[in-house]
Design an enzyme around this catalytic site. Structure first.
Site, PDB file in Angstrom:
ATOM      1  CG  ASP A  45      -5.115  -0.656  -1.817  1.00  0.00           C
ATOM      2  OD1 ASP A  45      -3.972  -0.553  -2.289  1.00  0.00           O
ATOM      3  OD2 ASP A  45      -5.748  -1.732  -1.784  1.00  0.00           O
ATOM      4  CB  SER A  46      -0.024   2.079  -0.722  1.00  0.00           C
ATOM      5  OG  SER A  46      -0.201   3.135  -1.657  1.00  0.00           O
ATOM      6  CG  ASP A  84      -5.211   0.669  -5.713  1.00  0.00           C
ATOM      7  OD1 ASP A  84      -5.138   0.124  -6.836  1.00  0.00           O
ATOM      8  OD2 ASP A  84      -4.290   0.634  -4.873  1.00  0.00           O
ATOM      9  CE  LYS A 112      -3.011  -0.577  -8.734  1.00  0.00           C
ATOM     10  NZ  LYS A 112      -3.157  -1.441  -7.534  1.00  0.00           N
ATOM     11  CD  GLU A 114      -4.570  -5.566  -4.361  1.00  0.00           C
ATOM     12  OE1 GLU A 114      -4.699  -6.573  -3.627  1.00  0.00           O
ATOM     13  OE2 GLU A 114      -4.043  -4.520  -3.973  1.00  0.00           O
ATOM     14  CD  GLU A 181       2.667  -4.890  -4.731  1.00  0.00           C
ATOM     15  OE1 GLU A 181       1.634  -4.383  -5.231  1.00  0.00           O
ATOM     16  OE2 GLU A 181       2.991  -4.741  -3.547  1.00  0.00           O
TER      17      GLU A 181
HETATM   18  N1  LIG Z   1       5.487   2.153   1.707  1.00  0.00           N
HETATM   19  C1  LIG Z   1       4.930   1.200   0.981  1.00  0.00           C
HETATM   20  N2  LIG Z   1       5.586   0.751  -0.111  1.00  0.00           N
HETATM   21  C2  LIG Z   1       5.052  -0.216  -0.898  1.00  0.00           C
HETATM   22  O1  LIG Z   1       5.677  -0.587  -1.902  1.00  0.00           O
HETATM   23  C3  LIG Z   1       3.780  -0.758  -0.527  1.00  0.00           C
HETATM   24  C4  LIG Z   1       3.124  -0.235   0.593  1.00  0.00           C
HETATM   25  N3  LIG Z   1       3.731   0.716   1.355  1.00  0.00           N
HETATM   26  N4  LIG Z   1       1.896  -0.673   0.962  1.00  0.00           N
HETATM   27  C5  LIG Z   1       1.138  -1.499   0.032  1.00  0.00           C
HETATM   28  C6  LIG Z   1       2.015  -2.461  -0.619  1.00  0.00           C
HETATM   29  C7  LIG Z   1       2.608  -3.465   0.331  1.00  0.00           C
HETATM   30  N5  LIG Z   1       3.867  -3.743  -0.308  1.00  0.00           N
HETATM   31  C8  LIG Z   1       4.890  -4.529   0.200  1.00  0.00           C
HETATM   32  C9  LIG Z   1       5.212  -4.481   1.529  1.00  0.00           C
HETATM   33  C10 LIG Z   1       6.254  -5.234   2.028  1.00  0.00           C
HETATM   34  C11 LIG Z   1       6.967  -6.065   1.194  1.00  0.00           C
HETATM   35  C12 LIG Z   1       8.093  -6.871   1.754  1.00  0.00           C
HETATM   36  O2  LIG Z   1       8.359  -6.824   2.921  1.00  0.00           O
HETATM   37  N6  LIG Z   1       8.811  -7.610   0.922  1.00  0.00           N
HETATM   38  C13 LIG Z   1      10.032  -8.291   1.311  1.00  0.00           C
HETATM   39  C14 LIG Z   1      10.187  -9.575   0.536  1.00  0.00           C
HETATM   40  C15 LIG Z   1       9.607 -10.758   1.217  1.00  0.00           C
HETATM   41  C16 LIG Z   1      10.005 -12.043   0.494  1.00  0.00           C
HETATM   42  O3  LIG Z   1      11.200 -12.214   0.203  1.00  0.00           O
HETATM   43  O4  LIG Z   1       9.098 -12.844   0.179  1.00  0.00           O
HETATM   44  C17 LIG Z   1      11.216  -7.400   0.933  1.00  0.00           C
HETATM   45  O5  LIG Z   1      12.324  -7.721   1.348  1.00  0.00           O
HETATM   46  O6  LIG Z   1      11.017  -6.382   0.243  1.00  0.00           O
HETATM   47  C18 LIG Z   1       6.634  -6.129  -0.151  1.00  0.00           C
HETATM   48  C19 LIG Z   1       5.595  -5.349  -0.639  1.00  0.00           C
HETATM   49  C20 LIG Z   1       4.030  -2.952  -1.492  1.00  0.00           C
HETATM   50  N7  LIG Z   1       3.188  -1.815  -1.239  1.00  0.00           N
HETATM   51  C1  LIG Z   2       1.961  -0.187  -4.991  1.00  0.00           C
HETATM   52  C2  LIG Z   2       0.849   0.121  -5.924  1.00  0.00           C
HETATM   53  C3  LIG Z   2       0.893  -0.701  -7.165  1.00  0.00           C
HETATM   54  C4  LIG Z   2      -0.498   0.033  -5.237  1.00  0.00           C
HETATM   55  O1  LIG Z   2      -1.351  -0.759  -5.550  1.00  0.00           O
HETATM   56  C5  LIG Z   2      -0.762   0.971  -4.133  1.00  0.00           C
HETATM   57  O2  LIG Z   2       0.009   1.930  -3.932  1.00  0.00           O
HETATM   58  O3  LIG Z   2      -1.762   0.769  -3.449  1.00  0.00           O
HETATM   59 MG   LIG Z   3      -2.901  -0.861  -4.132  1.00  0.00          MG
END
Ligand SMILES: Nc1nc(=O)c2c([nH]1)NC[C@@H]1CN(c3ccc(C(=O)N[C@@H](CCC(=O)O)C(=O)O)cc3)CN21
Ligand SMILES: CC(C)C(=O)C(=O)O
Ligand SMILES: [Mg+2]
Length: 264
Positions: A45-46, A84, A112, A114, A181
């Site tokens: 669902d990303s 998803d 999948k 959540e 994750e």
């Molecule tokens: N392009 C993309 N990549 C992904 O991995 C992803 C998506 N989209 N969309 C669905 C989810 C959303 N995800 C995400 C999006 C942002 C962060 C993020 O900004 N994390 C911060 C950490 C924040 C903290 O320290 O608490 C980082 O620095 O990575 C993490 C997971 C993972 N998934």
């Molecule tokens: C990042 C993965 C695990 C996911 O759930 C997605 O792409 O939606």
């Molecule tokens: Mg997902």
């Protein structure tokens, strides 16, 4: 080149062979990933973010996932295909069964979902009726508005223990695979060691049984930013097939994720 199934993934875990996974949304990319030997493909669902341009995954519908699952299915021969279940498509038992059926009939091998404790009954219900389930714990993006942002989960000992307990309960309820994750690497490692089912991590360090990334991050075309735990493999290789090959090799050799892609 026999098809990957949940038994294949269990065998990989027992043999210490890392599982490689990527998201995919269409037949052409999925076919290329499959050809390079990726074990698992996820119609994530990303897609709400990387395909549709939304700022979270909540707008994605069952029809969106079903359409892209059918597209991916036509492109692949070997990989296990997971779909998803999108936001609010498994809120009640009846919705869960109807919507999981739609995704399986579109070509998924597994769905999948959540969430933790509240989902155990659904996991058991689906599995008993013939729908394999992958559980997803830690940073579950459908709860982004509850978390107050895409924040690392399981940092304090209470939440870490809760995630550990939920992981064990998911396995007990029949889940055949677990995605973790954005949690600290040490927690993801101990969960992977405690469970007999395979655990695939994203932003969860090197101690899981496999890794998954969003394909747009691996190919360096996510709009805006790339999450810290992800890695652009296209910039170092120059073409898509070599980038995917490099990702698969680095995961299998335990080189990815390295410290810079890990939360401690
Ligand atoms: N392009 C993309 N990549 C992904 O991995 C992803 C998506 N989209 N969309 C669905 C989810 C959303 N995800 C995400 C999006 C942002 C962060 C993020 O900004 N994390 C911060 C950490 C924040 C903290 O320290 O608490 C980082 O620095 O990575 C993490 C997971 C993972 N998934
Ligand atoms: C990042 C993965 C695990 C996911 O759930 C997605 O792409 O939606
Ligand atoms: Mg997902």
């Amino acid at each position: 080149m026999s098809k990957v199934s949940s038994s294949t993934l269990i065998k990989f875990k027992q043999e210490g062979k890392k599982i490689t996974a990527l998201t995919a949304y269409d037949a052409s990319f999925a076919g290329a990933f499959d050809n390079e030997g990726i074990d698992v493909l996820l119609v994530g669902d990303s897609m709400g973010m990387v395909l549709q341009g939304h700022s979270d995954t909540l707008p994605v519908t069952v029809d969106d996932i079903a359409y892209h699952t059918a597209c991916v299915r036509r492109g692949i021969a070997r990989s296990l295909l997971i779909a998803d279940m999108p936001f609010m498509s498994y809120a009640t038992a009846e919705q869960t069964l109807t919507n999981a059926t739609t995704l399986m009939q579109a070509g998924a091998n597994m769905v999948k979902v959540e969430g933790g404790e509240w989902l155990l009954e659904s996991v058991e219900m689906l599995t008993q009726r013939g729908i394999p389930v992958c559980a997803h714990l830690g940073l579950t993006p459908q709860s982004v508005h509850v978390f107050g942002g895409f924040k690392i989960q399981g940092r304090d000992s209470e939440n870490a223990q809760r995630i550990m307990n939920e992981a064990k309960a998911m396995q007990q309820a029949g889940a055949q695979l677990l995605v973790l994750e954005c949690i600290p690497a040490a927690l993801a490692t101990s969960i992977s060691q405690e469970l007999t089912i395979p655990v695939i991590g994203i932003g969860a360090g090197n101690g899981t049984d496999g890794q998954i990334l969003v394909m747009h991050d691996v190919l360096g075309i996510s709009s805006g930013y790339i999450p810290r735990f992800s890695k652009n493999y296209l910039s170092q290789t120059g073409d898509i097939r070599s980038a995917i090959k490099a990702y698969i090799e680095e995961v299998q050799q335990g080189l990815f994720p390295s410290d810079e892609h890990t939360f401690n």
